[in-house]
Each structure stands twice: as structure tokens, then as C-alpha cells.
Design a protein around this motif. Sequence first.
Motif, PDB file in Angstrom:
ATOM      1  N   GLY A 112      51.498  71.565  68.555  1.00 51.98           N
ATOM      2  CA  GLY A 112      50.919  72.307  67.441  1.00 51.98           C
ATOM      3  C   GLY A 112      49.631  71.695  66.934  1.00 51.98           C
ATOM      4  O   GLY A 112      49.431  70.480  66.980  1.00 51.98           O
ATOM      5  N   ALA A 113      48.758  72.560  66.435  1.00 54.12           N
ATOM      6  CA  ALA A 113      47.572  72.115  65.704  1.00 54.12           C
ATOM      7  C   ALA A 113      47.850  72.064  64.214  1.00 54.12           C
ATOM      8  O   ALA A 113      47.040  71.536  63.444  1.00 54.12           O
ATOM      9  N   ARG A 114      49.004  72.616  63.808  1.00 51.59           N
ATOM     10  CA  ARG A 114      49.387  72.679  62.393  1.00 51.59           C
ATOM     11  C   ARG A 114      50.895  72.877  62.318  1.00 51.59           C
ATOM     12  O   ARG A 114      51.516  73.229  63.331  1.00 51.59           O
ATOM     13  N   VAL A 115      51.475  72.665  61.147  1.00 49.92           N
ATOM     14  CA  VAL A 115      52.928  72.797  61.012  1.00 49.92           C
ATOM     15  C   VAL A 115      53.321  74.114  60.350  1.00 49.92           C
ATOM     16  O   VAL A 115      54.484  74.517  60.415  1.00 49.92           O
ATOM     17  N   THR A 116      52.383  74.776  59.675  1.00 52.26           N
ATOM     18  CA  THR A 116      52.597  76.116  59.132  1.00 52.26           C
ATOM     19  C   THR A 116      51.332  76.931  59.371  1.00 52.26           C
ATOM     20  O   THR A 116      50.261  76.378  59.624  1.00 52.26           O
ATOM     21  N   LEU A 336      50.267  78.569  65.779  1.00 53.49           N
ATOM     22  CA  LEU A 336      50.610  77.160  65.549  1.00 53.49           C
ATOM     23  C   LEU A 336      49.880  76.250  66.534  1.00 53.49           C
ATOM     24  O   LEU A 336      49.486  75.137  66.191  1.00 53.49           O
ATOM     25  N   HIS A 337      49.688  76.728  67.752  1.00 57.63           N
ATOM     26  CA  HIS A 337      49.107  75.914  68.823  1.00 57.63           C
ATOM     27  C   HIS A 337      47.584  75.919  68.843  1.00 57.63           C
ATOM     28  O   HIS A 337      46.956  74.877  69.065  1.00 57.63           O
ATOM     29  N   ALA A 338      46.971  77.081  68.631  1.00 59.05           N
ATOM     30  CA  ALA A 338      45.525  77.233  68.843  1.00 59.05           C
ATOM     31  C   ALA A 338      44.725  76.509  67.763  1.00 59.05           C
ATOM     32  O   ALA A 338      44.995  76.659  66.570  1.00 59.05           O
ATOM     33  N   SER A 339      43.720  75.774  68.173  1.00 57.11           N
ATOM     34  CA  SER A 339      42.982  74.908  67.250  1.00 57.11           C
ATOM     35  C   SER A 339      42.307  75.664  66.121  1.00 57.11           C
ATOM     36  O   SER A 339      42.244  75.183  64.994  1.00 57.11           O
TER      37      SER A 339
END
Length: 401
Positions: A112-116, A336-339
Motif C-alpha cells: 500500500g501507498a496509504r492505509v485508508t 490503496l496501492h497506487a502512489s
Amino acid sequence: MPAITCLRTLRLPERPGLVWVELETEDGRVGLGETFRGAAAVETVLHEEIAPWLLGRDATHIEAVSRHLLNPYVGFNGSGAEIRAASAIDIALWDLAGQRQGVPLYVALGGGARVTVPVYNTCAGYAYNSGGVRRDIGAKDASAGPYDDQVAFMRDAGALAESLVAEGYRAMKIWPFDTYAAASGGQTIGLADLKTGLAPFARVRQAVGDRIEVMCELHSLWGTHAAQRICQALEDYGVFWVEDPISKMDDARALRDLRARTRVPVCGSETLAGVRAFRDLLAEDALDVVMLDLAWCGGITEGRKIAALAQAYAKPLAPHDCTGPVTLMAGLHMALHASTAIYQEVVRASLATWYQDLVTHLPVLRDGHALAPEAPGLGTALHPSLRAQPSLVTRESRVQA
């Protein structure tokens, strides 16, 4: 490596746009995919064209499957039935990949690039896009319930904005200009209609000020002159983006020209398939925000390449869903994954009602954000009650013993 042993499709006449795909593998796993629009045509492509080639192949070779299915002999530049079928297959293969690794799909993609992920509410109604008939509405239409947001934004967009803010949403999308396109085939919009279409944006600002972002959807209904007039009129309302403003969203030069004539950011496009279409738009500097639909663009394999292209051009990404719950879950994993992802689209009317009847798990929303799923793969499956529906149409293609 696990071979694919069964391709199953499921669809409900009550939801004529949706078709689900389940891929079974010899190790006993089942991967889930979905696509939308022309479900019966997609079903035929899946069983008559794809299944004879796909069955028996290694389910781990996702890239090879994607490259084969996204290059049909006759060639396609948009999301035809072949591309939609390929998208559903690809989503199911990635669901299997996450299950094999025992991790959520976004982790299988590389983490992930983020958690939410922030969400915005597309202000549709309970049956929007699900009954097979387009619903154009006006302020006098009857509301079907508290979340019939498509009626609400025409009747009292300010009260709608207040209800969304109260539930934690910090962004919303509306389309009050759609009803005026048919009169001229989208080529012109008069001042009276323009002012009426602007009124909901003014009411949102009067009611909640700057506490919510507002997007304007134009649904590819307009020619360039009318689209320019609408976009320029929206400049004073702080609109976050104008989405799919022209009728041919693969026309990079026309879109670039429109973008140069307005200060409103341009978003596109859920209607496009394949990385090449997005490459052309970005190379022409025709987009501010990249929107993709994983059930239409070629699936997660192609979607991650589009996301990487958006990152290369320093453009934000916003996965689309106004169609079905599996597409929503897939989009959430991509966001969640994409920067550069900034939003995941949701429809609170669908989340509160019929989406719950179709799948076992939906995104958890908290304070305007979708939380990361924790279960392996997509983190959802078709609901047992769906399989019990008497009207369910199921078709299987299997490896012959």
C-alpha cells in the motif's frame, strides 16, 4: 502451478447490467470478477471465445493472460464486450493471487501507498445504473428514500450536502446539466438552462461553505462548445473537477483545447480501455485527473499500468465505481496501492441497500475514508443469498476429463 478448471458466470435479470465471473483452480480456490453493461453479450464472449483458450492454463500467469485477452484480432480502442470480459477475468485472477499468498490484493500488488483512501459520494439513487434504464430526474421526481441522492441534488443540494457532511463525507459528485443535453444532442446549452444547472452548486456552497468538495459529472454528453460554456460557468464555485466533459473522451486534441480554455480541472475517463488511450491523453496534456474503471479498462493488470502512467505524468488517480460491488472492492485495492490515488468513488445508496445483497463484505467507511480490507484477495465473495435467487442465470465451462 494451479490450472484453471472452471469458468462460471452468474447474472440476475433484475440487475441486467451486471455479470459475475468465478474462476475455479485445481487447488480448490475460487476467484471473483465482475463487469457491467451488456451482461448477456459479455457472458457469450466469456464462454464461447475465452473459456476454450483459458481453461487448463496456469492461473499465476496473469500478465500473459491479460496480453492475450486485451489484443482481440479485430482490435478495440474502447471498452467493448471483449474488453469487459477480459477485465472480469483479470480481476478474478488477481483475487486468486491474493488468496494464494494469504494477503489482501493491494499487498499482492506490491503493498500500500496509504492505509485508508478518501471517498466521495456519487449522488445517485437506489436503482441508478442497475435497472437497465437511464434515469434522468428533475426536482419534482418522487424520492425513494433518505439516500435517493439523485433526486436530492436537484431538489435541495444544500440539504444533501449537509447530510453528507454529517456522515463524514468530504466530497460529492452531481450532474444537474444532464437533463438539458438531449434537446440539442449536446451541442448547445442556453443561458436559462445553464443557470438552472449551476443552482445546485450555489446551494451547496451556501449550506456548507468549503466543508465539502464538489465534482461535476458531464457523462460525455456534450460537444466542445457546450462543454466549454459549462466549465467556464463552474469556475466560480470551486469545483474539484469536471468529469468526462466531451462526447469523445479519446479525442486528445479536443480535450486539450477545452482544458486550455477553462480553470476547472478536467477528469477522465471511465469510458476508456487500455493504457494506450490514457498515454495519448496525458501526452497531449489533456487531463488533470486520471479516472479508470477496472471492470472496463482491462482489469487490474492494465489498471496498474495506467496508474503507473499517471504517476509518471504526476497526475492524481481516482478509481471509478457506480456499477457493482466487486468493481468497488477492486478499485479500493488499486487506490490503496497506487502512489497518486486521491479518491475512491462510492454510492451510499448502493452501499446501504442492494450491494449488501450481492456480496459478503463491502468497504468499511470511517470519517470519509475507506479502510483497507484485511482478508486475502479482494476480501469479498458472492453472497449465499444471491445464489439462492430463483432468477439467477448460471453458466459453466469446465475442463473436460
